[in-house]
Scaffold this motif. Structure first.
Motif, PDB file in Angstrom:
ATOM      1  N   ASP A  97      51.626  36.819  46.311  1.00 58.02           N
ATOM      2  CA  ASP A  97      49.673  35.837  47.782  1.00 58.02           C
ATOM      3  C   ASP A  97      49.725  35.712  48.820  1.00 58.02           C
ATOM      4  N   LEU A  98      50.516  35.217  49.201  1.00 60.38           N
ATOM      5  CA  LEU A  98      50.769  35.434  51.060  1.00 60.38           C
ATOM      6  C   LEU A  98      51.422  36.161  51.706  1.00 60.38           C
ATOM      7  N   CYS A  99      50.915  36.097  52.509  1.00 58.66           N
ATOM      8  CA  CYS A  99      52.145  36.831  53.562  1.00 58.66           C
ATOM      9  C   CYS A  99      51.982  36.486  55.084  1.00 58.66           C
ATOM     10  N   VAL A 100      52.769  36.573  56.019  1.00 59.14           N
ATOM     11  CA  VAL A 100      53.302  36.014  57.161  1.00 59.14           C
ATOM     12  C   VAL A 100      53.563  36.635  57.755  1.00 59.14           C
ATOM     13  N   ILE A 101      53.625  37.425  59.086  1.00 53.62           N
ATOM     14  CA  ILE A 101      54.635  37.930  59.394  1.00 53.62           C
ATOM     15  C   ILE A 101      54.752  37.238  61.090  1.00 53.62           C
ATOM     16  N   SER A 102      55.369  37.182  61.331  1.00 55.55           N
ATOM     17  CA  SER A 102      56.654  36.790  62.823  1.00 55.55           C
ATOM     18  C   SER A 102      55.634  35.122  63.096  1.00 55.55           C
ATOM     19  N   GLY A 103      54.945  34.547  62.047  1.00 59.51           N
ATOM     20  CA  GLY A 103      54.178  33.662  62.414  1.00 59.51           C
ATOM     21  C   GLY A 103      52.813  33.368  62.852  1.00 59.51           C
ATOM     22  N   GLU A 104      52.697  35.054  63.306  1.00 64.36           N
ATOM     23  CA  GLU A 104      50.916  35.300  64.035  1.00 64.36           C
ATOM     24  C   GLU A 104      50.593  35.778  62.806  1.00 64.36           C
ATOM     25  N   ARG A 105      50.578  36.422  62.272  1.00 65.11           N
ATOM     26  CA  ARG A 105      49.211  37.629  61.381  1.00 65.11           C
ATOM     27  C   ARG A 105      49.845  37.298  59.317  1.00 65.11           C
ATOM     28  N   PHE A 106      48.708  36.699  59.119  1.00 63.63           N
ATOM     29  CA  PHE A 106      48.501  36.211  57.381  1.00 63.63           C
ATOM     30  C   PHE A 106      47.324  36.490  56.584  1.00 63.63           C
ATOM     31  N   PHE A 107      47.988  36.587  55.777  1.00 64.45           N
ATOM     32  CA  PHE A 107      47.416  38.010  54.223  1.00 64.45           C
ATOM     33  C   PHE A 107      46.999  37.411  53.364  1.00 64.45           C
ATOM     34  N   VAL A 108      46.340  37.451  52.096  1.00 64.02           N
ATOM     35  CA  VAL A 108      46.093  36.966  51.807  1.00 64.02           C
ATOM     36  C   VAL A 108      46.144  38.308  50.633  1.00 64.02           C
ATOM     37  N   ARG A 109      46.241  38.367  48.983  1.00 59.80           N
ATOM     38  CA  ARG A 109      45.934  38.965  48.094  1.00 59.80           C
ATOM     39  C   ARG A 109      44.668  39.025  47.323  1.00 59.80           C
ATOM     40  N   GLY A 110      44.297  39.832  47.306  1.00 59.88           N
ATOM     41  CA  GLY A 110      42.439  39.548  46.729  1.00 59.88           C
ATOM     42  C   GLY A 110      42.675  40.679  45.850  1.00 59.88           C
ATOM     43  N   LEU A 111      41.040  40.680  45.290  1.00 57.38           N
ATOM     44  CA  LEU A 111      40.954  41.926  44.321  1.00 57.38           C
ATOM     45  C   LEU A 111      39.510  42.353  44.905  1.00 57.38           C
ATOM     46  N   ILE A 112      39.316  44.055  45.302  1.00 51.18           N
ATOM     47  CA  ILE A 112      38.097  44.624  45.106  1.00 51.18           C
ATOM     48  C   ILE A 112      37.658  45.034  43.820  1.00 51.18           C
ATOM     49  N   GLU A 113      37.083  44.148  43.643  1.00 47.61           N
ATOM     50  CA  GLU A 113      36.437  45.068  42.025  1.00 47.61           C
ATOM     51  C   GLU A 113      35.135  46.147  41.954  1.00 47.61           C
ATOM     52  N   LEU A 114      35.262  46.867  40.926  1.00 58.46           N
ATOM     53  CA  LEU A 114      34.339  47.747  40.859  1.00 58.46           C
ATOM     54  C   LEU A 114      34.095  48.403  39.785  1.00 58.46           C
ATOM     55  N   PRO A 115      32.240  47.392  39.239  1.00 56.83           N
ATOM     56  CA  PRO A 115      32.262  47.712  37.548  1.00 56.83           C
ATOM     57  C   PRO A 115      32.142  49.516  37.716  1.00 56.83           C
ATOM     58  N   VAL A 116      32.716  49.582  36.533  1.00 58.14           N
ATOM     59  CA  VAL A 116      32.582  50.822  35.435  1.00 58.14           C
ATOM     60  C   VAL A 116      31.400  50.776  34.788  1.00 58.14           C
ATOM     61  N   TRP A 117      30.357  51.173  35.321  1.00 62.16           N
ATOM     62  CA  TRP A 117      28.967  51.436  34.092  1.00 62.16           C
ATOM     63  C   TRP A 117      29.499  51.477  32.510  1.00 62.16           C
ATOM     64  N   ASP A 118      29.626  52.794  31.930  1.00 63.07           N
ATOM     65  CA  ASP A 118      29.634  53.495  31.203  1.00 63.07           C
ATOM     66  C   ASP A 118      31.344  52.352  30.532  1.00 63.07           C
ATOM     67  N   THR A 119      31.711  52.122  30.676  1.00 63.13           N
ATOM     68  CA  THR A 119      32.655  51.567  29.367  1.00 63.13           C
ATOM     69  C   THR A 119      32.730  49.670  29.306  1.00 63.13           C
ATOM     70  N   GLY A 120      32.363  48.660  30.444  1.00 58.45           N
ATOM     71  CA  GLY A 120      32.122  47.341  30.436  1.00 58.45           C
ATOM     72  C   GLY A 120      33.109  47.391  31.784  1.00 58.45           C
ATOM     73  N   ASP A 121      34.135  48.116  31.575  1.00 58.56           N
ATOM     74  CA  ASP A 121      35.499  47.557  32.299  1.00 58.56           C
ATOM     75  C   ASP A 121      34.900  47.142  34.064  1.00 58.56           C
ATOM     76  N   VAL A 122      35.806  46.390  34.434  1.00 61.46           N
ATOM     77  CA  VAL A 122      35.981  46.393  35.958  1.00 61.46           C
ATOM     78  C   VAL A 122      37.509  47.042  36.387  1.00 61.46           C
ATOM     79  N   PHE A 123      37.270  47.652  37.556  1.00 60.26           N
ATOM     80  CA  PHE A 123      38.758  49.189  38.163  1.00 60.26           C
ATOM     81  C   PHE A 123      38.531  47.318  38.780  1.00 60.26           C
ATOM     82  N   THR A 124      39.879  47.565  39.118  1.00 60.94           N
ATOM     83  CA  THR A 124      39.900  46.731  40.578  1.00 60.94           C
ATOM     84  C   THR A 124      41.121  46.853  41.877  1.00 60.94           C
TER      85      THR A 124
END
Length: 175
Positions: A45-72
């Motif tokens: 879930d988390l990433c740090v590079i050299s104590g100076e760059r900071f990252f979190v993992r998340g989801l980009i969600e795209l609704p799929v209209w004809d199936t009702g699913d969510v693509f991520t």
């Protein structure tokens, strides 16, 4: 063909799926040798590079209209030190979804998108404990930002899957 299969537009074979999730294992700025370096961390879930760059993992969600699913797309976003510190402070706290969104930069170039998705502006929305953050892309004319706002159809999911399975990201379930 049943709905658990699709004809791959890249190789012509029939694959199971299509997968509804693709993930980048790390921010594009991460190098494997960093795992042994002081001030560097990469977990699910988390990433740090050299104590100076900071990252979190998340989801980009795209609704799929004809199936009702969510693509991520399970991707990484860079955060400022104060926002990263705050996100970590409330990571396991019930009610964390009340946090205001954090500004960040998308830190993965998703194969198949032009122009690149690397460094797109985002807002990272914290969700309840146990759920990955939601990545909201700045509403621009970028194809991915349009897909997030407008949604896609199963045919587009199949296009994405065909491309990613042969050229890009890891498929599978997000957490």
């Amino acid at each position: 063909m049943n709905t658990d299969e699709f004809a791959c537009g890249t190789c012509g074979s029939t694959h199971s799926g299509p997968p509804l999730s693709f993930a980048a294992p790390a921010p594009d700025f991460w190098q494997p040798q960093m795992a042994q370096s002081e001030g560097c961390l990469l977990d699910s879930d988390l990433c740090v590079i050299s104590g100076e760059r900071f990252f979190v993992r998340g989801l980009i969600e795209l609704p799929v209209w004809d199936t009702g699913d969510v693509f991520t797309y399970s991707m990484w976003v860079s955060l400022s030190r104060p926002n990263f510190t705050r996100a970590v402070d409330v990571w396991e706290q019930p009610g964390r979804e009340e946090e205001p969104p954090y500004f960040g930069w998308l830190s993965n170039a998703i194969p198949g998108y032009e122009p690149t998705t690397l460094n797109m502006k985002t807002m990272v929305h914290t969700r309840p404990v146990g759920q990955p953050p939601y990545i909201e892309l700045e509403p621009t004319g970028h194809p991915l930002a349009i897909e997030q706002r407008a949604g896609i159809f199963r045919s587009r999911v199949e296009e994405i899957a065909a491309y990613q399975l042969h050229h890009g990201l890891e498929s599978g379930q997000h957490r």
